[in-house]
Design a protein around this motif. Structure first.
Motif, PDB file in Angstrom:
ATOM      1  N   VAL A 151      -6.995 -48.436 -21.326  1.00 29.59           N
ATOM      2  CA  VAL A 151      -6.537 -47.187 -21.915  1.00 29.59           C
ATOM      3  C   VAL A 151      -5.739 -47.611 -23.133  1.00 29.59           C
ATOM      4  N   VAL A 152      -6.105 -47.101 -24.291  1.00 30.44           N
ATOM      5  CA  VAL A 152      -5.458 -47.466 -25.548  1.00 30.44           C
ATOM      6  C   VAL A 152      -4.724 -46.251 -26.086  1.00 30.44           C
ATOM      7  N   ARG A 153      -3.462 -46.456 -26.429  1.00 30.36           N
ATOM      8  CA  ARG A 153      -2.680 -45.405 -27.087  1.00 30.36           C
ATOM      9  C   ARG A 153      -2.461 -45.847 -28.518  1.00 30.36           C
ATOM     10  N   GLY A 154      -2.750 -44.955 -29.462  1.00 29.60           N
ATOM     11  CA  GLY A 154      -2.594 -45.310 -30.862  1.00 29.60           C
ATOM     12  C   GLY A 154      -2.711 -44.110 -31.774  1.00 29.60           C
ATOM     13  N   TYR A 155      -3.135 -44.383 -33.008  1.00 33.85           N
ATOM     14  CA  TYR A 155      -3.231 -43.349 -34.039  1.00 33.85           C
ATOM     15  C   TYR A 155      -4.541 -43.508 -34.791  1.00 33.85           C
ATOM     16  N   GLN A 156      -5.233 -42.386 -35.032  1.00 33.43           N
ATOM     17  CA  GLN A 156      -6.532 -42.405 -35.694  1.00 33.43           C
ATOM     18  C   GLN A 156      -6.391 -42.687 -37.188  1.00 33.43           C
ATOM     19  N   SER A 157      -7.454 -43.185 -37.758  1.00 32.85           N
ATOM     20  CA  SER A 157      -7.479 -43.451 -39.196  1.00 32.85           C
ATOM     21  C   SER A 157      -7.409 -42.136 -39.966  1.00 32.85           C
ATOM     22  N   ILE A 158      -6.889 -42.212 -41.190  1.00 30.91           N
ATOM     23  CA  ILE A 158      -6.727 -40.993 -41.985  1.00 30.91           C
ATOM     24  C   ILE A 158      -8.061 -40.423 -42.451  1.00 30.91           C
ATOM     25  N   ASP A 159      -9.099 -41.253 -42.534  1.00 32.46           N
ATOM     26  CA  ASP A 159     -10.382 -40.760 -43.040  1.00 32.46           C
ATOM     27  C   ASP A 159     -11.217 -40.039 -41.977  1.00 32.46           C
ATOM     28  N   ARG A 160     -10.889 -40.214 -40.706  1.00 31.89           N
ATOM     29  CA  ARG A 160     -11.566 -39.558 -39.584  1.00 31.89           C
ATOM     30  C   ARG A 160     -13.066 -39.862 -39.498  1.00 31.89           C
ATOM     31  N   LEU A 161     -13.540 -40.789 -40.313  1.00 28.43           N
ATOM     32  CA  LEU A 161     -14.955 -41.139 -40.260  1.00 28.43           C
ATOM     33  C   LEU A 161     -15.224 -41.967 -39.009  1.00 28.43           C
ATOM     34  N   ALA A 196     -18.248 -43.679 -38.533  1.00 26.34           N
ATOM     35  CA  ALA A 196     -19.492 -44.387 -38.801  1.00 26.34           C
ATOM     36  C   ALA A 196     -19.152 -45.740 -39.426  1.00 26.34           C
ATOM     37  N   PRO A 197     -19.500 -46.823 -38.858  1.00 28.80           N
ATOM     38  CA  PRO A 197     -20.279 -46.977 -37.623  1.00 28.80           C
ATOM     39  C   PRO A 197     -19.456 -46.799 -36.355  1.00 28.80           C
ATOM     40  N   ALA A 198     -18.125 -46.738 -36.479  1.00 29.45           N
ATOM     41  CA  ALA A 198     -17.258 -46.530 -35.319  1.00 29.45           C
ATOM     42  C   ALA A 198     -16.011 -45.789 -35.781  1.00 29.45           C
ATOM     43  N   CYS A 199     -15.387 -45.082 -34.859  1.00 25.86           N
ATOM     44  CA  CYS A 199     -14.086 -44.470 -35.153  1.00 25.86           C
ATOM     45  C   CYS A 199     -13.056 -45.600 -35.217  1.00 25.86           C
ATOM     46  N   LYS A 200     -12.003 -45.401 -36.001  1.00 27.69           N
ATOM     47  CA  LYS A 200     -10.973 -46.428 -36.126  1.00 27.69           C
ATOM     48  C   LYS A 200      -9.626 -45.871 -35.699  1.00 27.69           C
ATOM     49  N   ALA A 201      -8.839 -46.745 -35.092  1.00 28.68           N
ATOM     50  CA  ALA A 201      -7.482 -46.377 -34.700  1.00 28.68           C
ATOM     51  C   ALA A 201      -6.588 -47.598 -34.819  1.00 28.68           C
ATOM     52  N   ASN A 202      -5.302 -47.337 -34.992  1.00 26.06           N
ATOM     53  CA  ASN A 202      -4.286 -48.380 -34.925  1.00 26.06           C
ATOM     54  C   ASN A 202      -3.768 -48.353 -33.494  1.00 26.06           C
ATOM     55  N   GLY A 203      -3.902 -49.453 -32.785  1.00 25.68           N
ATOM     56  CA  GLY A 203      -3.456 -49.508 -31.404  1.00 25.68           C
ATOM     57  C   GLY A 203      -1.970 -49.772 -31.302  1.00 25.68           C
ATOM     58  N   ARG A 204      -1.295 -49.050 -30.423  1.00 24.01           N
ATOM     59  CA  ARG A 204       0.127 -49.302 -30.164  1.00 24.01           C
ATOM     60  C   ARG A 204       0.274 -50.085 -28.864  1.00 24.01           C
ATOM     61  N   ALA A 263      -1.073 -46.225 -45.090  1.00 25.54           N
ATOM     62  CA  ALA A 263      -2.178 -46.361 -46.036  1.00 25.54           C
ATOM     63  C   ALA A 263      -3.525 -46.152 -45.359  1.00 25.54           C
ATOM     64  N   GLU A 264      -3.565 -46.348 -44.031  1.00 18.63           N
ATOM     65  CA  GLU A 264      -4.845 -46.276 -43.347  1.00 18.63           C
ATOM     66  C   GLU A 264      -4.855 -45.380 -42.110  1.00 18.63           C
ATOM     67  N   PHE A 265      -3.672 -45.135 -41.514  1.00 21.86           N
ATOM     68  CA  PHE A 265      -3.623 -44.397 -40.257  1.00 21.86           C
ATOM     69  C   PHE A 265      -2.718 -43.173 -40.354  1.00 21.86           C
ATOM     70  N   ASP A 266      -2.955 -42.193 -39.482  1.00 24.06           N
ATOM     71  CA  ASP A 266      -2.264 -40.914 -39.529  1.00 24.06           C
ATOM     72  C   ASP A 266      -1.282 -40.789 -38.354  1.00 24.06           C
ATOM     73  N   ALA A 267       0.010 -40.794 -38.655  1.00 19.58           N
ATOM     74  CA  ALA A 267       1.047 -40.678 -37.620  1.00 19.58           C
ATOM     75  C   ALA A 267       0.975 -39.340 -36.895  1.00 19.58           C
ATOM     76  N   ASP A 268       0.308 -38.351 -37.489  1.00 18.52           N
ATOM     77  CA  ASP A 268       0.167 -37.033 -36.872  1.00 18.52           C
ATOM     78  C   ASP A 268      -1.145 -36.889 -36.103  1.00 18.52           C
ATOM     79  N   ALA A 269      -1.854 -37.988 -35.900  1.00 25.71           N
ATOM     80  CA  ALA A 269      -3.129 -37.940 -35.181  1.00 25.71           C
ATOM     81  C   ALA A 269      -3.151 -38.983 -34.061  1.00 25.71           C
ATOM     82  N   PRO A 270      -2.293 -38.792 -33.041  1.00 29.47           N
ATOM     83  CA  PRO A 270      -2.299 -39.743 -31.932  1.00 29.47           C
ATOM     84  C   PRO A 270      -3.605 -39.645 -31.142  1.00 29.47           C
ATOM     85  N   VAL A 271      -4.033 -40.783 -30.604  1.00 33.12           N
ATOM     86  CA  VAL A 271      -5.240 -40.814 -29.768  1.00 33.12           C
ATOM     87  C   VAL A 271      -4.917 -41.533 -28.470  1.00 33.12           C
ATOM     88  N   LEU A 272      -5.594 -41.135 -27.420  1.00 33.05           N
ATOM     89  CA  LEU A 272      -5.530 -41.797 -26.123  1.00 33.05           C
ATOM     90  C   LEU A 272      -6.973 -42.049 -25.732  1.00 33.05           C
TER      91      LEU A 272
END
Length: 148
Positions: free
Chosen positions: A100-110, A112-120, A33-42
């Motif tokens: 170092v955080v491994r996770g997935y970015q939010s689906i909205d990619r916004l 502002a005021p900060a990027c959001k990610a779900n941390g794994r 509902a909030e994060f994109d499984a196809d958008a991993p972030v490190l």
């Protein structure tokens, strides 16, 4: 005063309990509902603050960009109790800690005021790695969750 029989009172109590549980389930969102499984972030950054609030902790980090500027990120973790049971606390995640955080970015990619990610998981400078996610939310099975 309204009088209710035992069966009516039991039915009312059951209906109330079901409504409360349904509300709590709805409030706790699914990963997709909030994060994109196809958008991993490190993310490599420094902790600026941690919000130990239910239903999820939020780890705020500043990530240095290639141009020298910093980008703030908000990393959603599991419940405070989950992180405490994993061995994380206010001292291990204090401001100034490098992670170092491994996770997935939010689906909205916004951002502002900060990027959001779900941390794994998070990795500390000494190489220690700890799971910080929420189990059972539908996040990708990526080996980070010890219950998978």
């Amino acid at each position: 005063m309204i009088k209710m029989g035992k069966k009516t009172l039991a039915a009312f109590g059951t209906a109330t309990a079901v409504a409360l549980i349904a509300g709590a389930s709805y409030a706790h969102h699914a990963f997709s509902a909030e994060f994109d499984a196809d958008a991993p972030v490190l993310l490599e950054g420094t902790v600026t603050r941690v919000e130990w609030v239910n239903p999820h902790t939020w780890i705020h980090i500043d990530v240095e960009q290639e141009d020298g500027t910093t980008q703030p990120w908000m990393v959603e973790g599991g419940t405070p109790n989950t992180l405490l049971r994993a061995g994380l606390n206010r001292r291990t995640l204090s401001p100034g800690t490098d992670l170092v955080v491994r996770g997935y970015q939010s689906i909205d990619r916004l951002c502002a005021p900060a990027c959001k990610a779900n941390g794994r998981d998070v990795t500390f400078p000494n190489g220690e790695q700890m799971f910080v996610g929420s189990s059972g939310t539908g996040a990708p099975e990526d080996g980070a969750d010890p219950t998978e």
